[in-house]
Design a protein around this motif. Sequence first.
Motif, short mmCIF file in Angstrom:
data_model
loop_
_atom_site.label_atom_id
_atom_site.label_comp_id
_atom_site.label_asym_id
_atom_site.label_seq_id
_atom_site.Cartn_x
_atom_site.Cartn_y
_atom_site.Cartn_z
N VAL A 3 0.75 -1.07 0.17
CA VAL A 3 0.04 0.01 0.21
C VAL A 3 0.72 1.13 0.06
CG1 VAL A 3 -1.96 -0.99 1.18
CG2 VAL A 3 -0.13 0.02 2.64
N GLU A 4 0.39 2.23 -0.41
CA GLU A 4 0.96 3.56 -0.37
C GLU A 4 0.35 4.54 0.59
OE1 GLU A 4 2.06 7.40 -3.32
OE2 GLU A 4 1.25 5.44 -4.16
N ILE A 5 1.11 5.05 1.59
CA ILE A 5 0.38 6.18 2.45
C ILE A 5 0.31 7.57 1.59
CG2 ILE A 5 0.69 7.32 4.65
CD1 ILE A 5 1.98 4.99 5.81
N VAL A 6 -0.73 8.04 1.49
CA VAL A 6 -0.72 9.12 0.39
C VAL A 6 -1.39 10.38 1.58
CG1 VAL A 6 -1.35 8.06 -1.62
CG2 VAL A 6 -3.45 8.32 -0.36
N GLY A 7 -1.59 10.25 2.65
CA GLY A 7 -2.17 11.10 3.41
C GLY A 7 -2.40 11.01 4.86
N ARG A 8 -2.44 11.75 5.94
CA ARG A 8 -2.77 11.49 7.18
C ARG A 8 -3.90 12.67 7.61
NH1 ARG A 8 1.39 12.09 11.71
NH2 ARG A 8 2.11 14.32 11.18
N ASP A 9 -4.53 12.37 8.96
CA ASP A 9 -5.11 13.47 9.45
C ASP A 9 -5.42 12.71 10.90
OD1 ASP A 9 -7.22 11.63 9.51
OD2 ASP A 9 -8.33 12.84 7.96
N HIS A 10 -6.14 13.62 11.90
CA HIS A 10 -6.32 13.10 13.20
C HIS A 10 -6.86 11.46 13.26
CE1 HIS A 10 -10.19 14.66 12.23
NE2 HIS A 10 -10.66 13.91 13.04
N THR A 11 -7.63 11.06 12.27
CA THR A 11 -8.11 9.80 12.21
C THR A 11 -7.15 8.72 11.88
OG1 THR A 11 -9.01 9.97 10.09
CG2 THR A 11 -10.38 10.90 11.85
N GLY A 12 -5.99 8.97 11.21
CA GLY A 12 -5.02 8.05 10.94
C GLY A 12 -4.57 8.18 9.40
N PHE A 13 -4.22 7.31 8.74
CA PHE A 13 -3.47 7.24 7.45
C PHE A 13 -4.51 6.97 6.16
CE2 PHE A 13 -0.10 5.60 10.18
CZ PHE A 13 0.64 6.46 10.11
N ARG A 14 -4.30 7.71 5.18
CA ARG A 14 -5.20 7.49 4.06
C ARG A 14 -4.07 6.24 3.07
NH1 ARG A 14 -5.77 11.45 0.21
NH2 ARG A 14 -6.03 10.41 -1.54
N LEU A 15 -4.62 5.36 2.78
CA LEU A 15 -3.94 4.52 2.03
C LEU A 15 -4.42 4.16 0.60
CD1 LEU A 15 -3.47 1.57 4.67
CD2 LEU A 15 -2.06 3.43 4.58
N LEU A 16 -3.45 3.74 -0.49
CA LEU A 16 -3.81 3.44 -1.80
C LEU A 16 -3.49 1.88 -1.86
CD1 LEU A 16 -3.61 6.62 -3.93
CD2 LEU A 16 -5.58 5.42 -3.06
N SER A 17 -4.16 1.24 -2.33
CA SER A 17 -3.58 -0.18 -2.91
C SER A 17 -3.79 -0.43 -4.26
CB SER A 17 -4.35 -1.31 -1.83
OG SER A 17 -5.64 -1.41 -2.22
N PRO A 18 -3.44 -1.48 -4.71
CA PRO A 18 -3.72 -2.04 -6.32
C PRO A 18 -5.15 -2.52 -6.03
CG PRO A 18 -1.57 -2.90 -5.48
CD PRO A 18 -2.09 -2.18 -4.46
N PRO A 19 -5.75 -2.32 -7.19
CA PRO A 19 -7.18 -2.53 -7.33
C PRO A 19 -7.42 -3.91 -7.13
CG PRO A 19 -6.60 -1.41 -9.33
CD PRO A 19 -5.10 -1.67 -8.38
N GLY A 20 -8.66 -4.25 -6.47
CA GLY A 20 -8.96 -5.60 -6.10
C GLY A 20 -8.18 -6.27 -4.84
N LEU A 21 -7.45 -5.79 -4.31
CA LEU A 21 -6.68 -6.42 -3.09
C LEU A 21 -7.48 -6.37 -1.81
CD1 LEU A 21 -3.20 -5.91 -3.96
CD2 LEU A 21 -4.25 -7.93 -4.14
N LEU A 22 -8.15 -5.10 -1.42
CA LEU A 22 -8.79 -4.52 -0.24
C LEU A 22 -10.35 -5.08 -0.34
CD1 LEU A 22 -6.80 -1.50 0.89
CD2 LEU A 22 -6.58 -3.64 1.83
N PRO A 23 -10.70 -5.95 0.37
CA PRO A 23 -12.27 -6.03 0.30
C PRO A 23 -12.73 -5.13 1.17
CG PRO A 23 -11.30 -7.74 1.72
CD PRO A 23 -10.13 -7.04 1.05
N PRO A 24 -14.06 -4.73 0.94
CA PRO A 24 -14.72 -3.59 1.59
C PRO A 24 -14.98 -4.02 2.95
CG PRO A 24 -16.37 -4.50 -0.04
CD PRO A 24 -15.03 -4.97 -0.14
N GLY A 25 -15.13 -3.19 4.16
CA GLY A 25 -15.47 -3.20 5.42
C GLY A 25 -14.03 -3.13 6.42
N GLY A 26 -14.27 -3.33 7.65
CA GLY A 26 -13.26 -2.77 8.51
C GLY A 26 -12.77 -4.23 9.24
#
Length: 118
Positions: A3-26
């Motif tokens: 994954v690539e960290i593309v941003g951050r704020d008080h809630t944590g990191f914003r990540l980008l990953s290759p398509p189809g690798l991260l299933p939706p949900g927590g």
Amino acid sequence: MPVEIVGRDHTGFRLLSPPGLLPPGGRRAGLLAHSFRPQNVGLAMMTFTGWLTAQGGTEARYAPHTSTALAAPPNRTVQALGNGILAKHGVWRAGRDGTGERLRTLAGQQGQRDRQES
């Protein structure tokens, strides 16, 4: 997965990953961030545990709740000296707490099994 960290704020990191690798949900997740200089002199590493929330697609939010870090100095001599001291300490500790003897016993047992199978 990468994954690539593309941003951050008080809630944590914003990540980008290759398509189809991260299933939706927590879910609980670990994150390892690292950087290496040429010839692995001066490496840095951070390890996190936390909560990953993926919206589907390629974007996710990561909220870390624990972290640990390691940094090696960007000097080959200092890094080699530090590695040697840590290795010596590990050998000393293994002898003191009996780990070295247990490993020798296990290696002897494995050697006997190997000879029996031959």
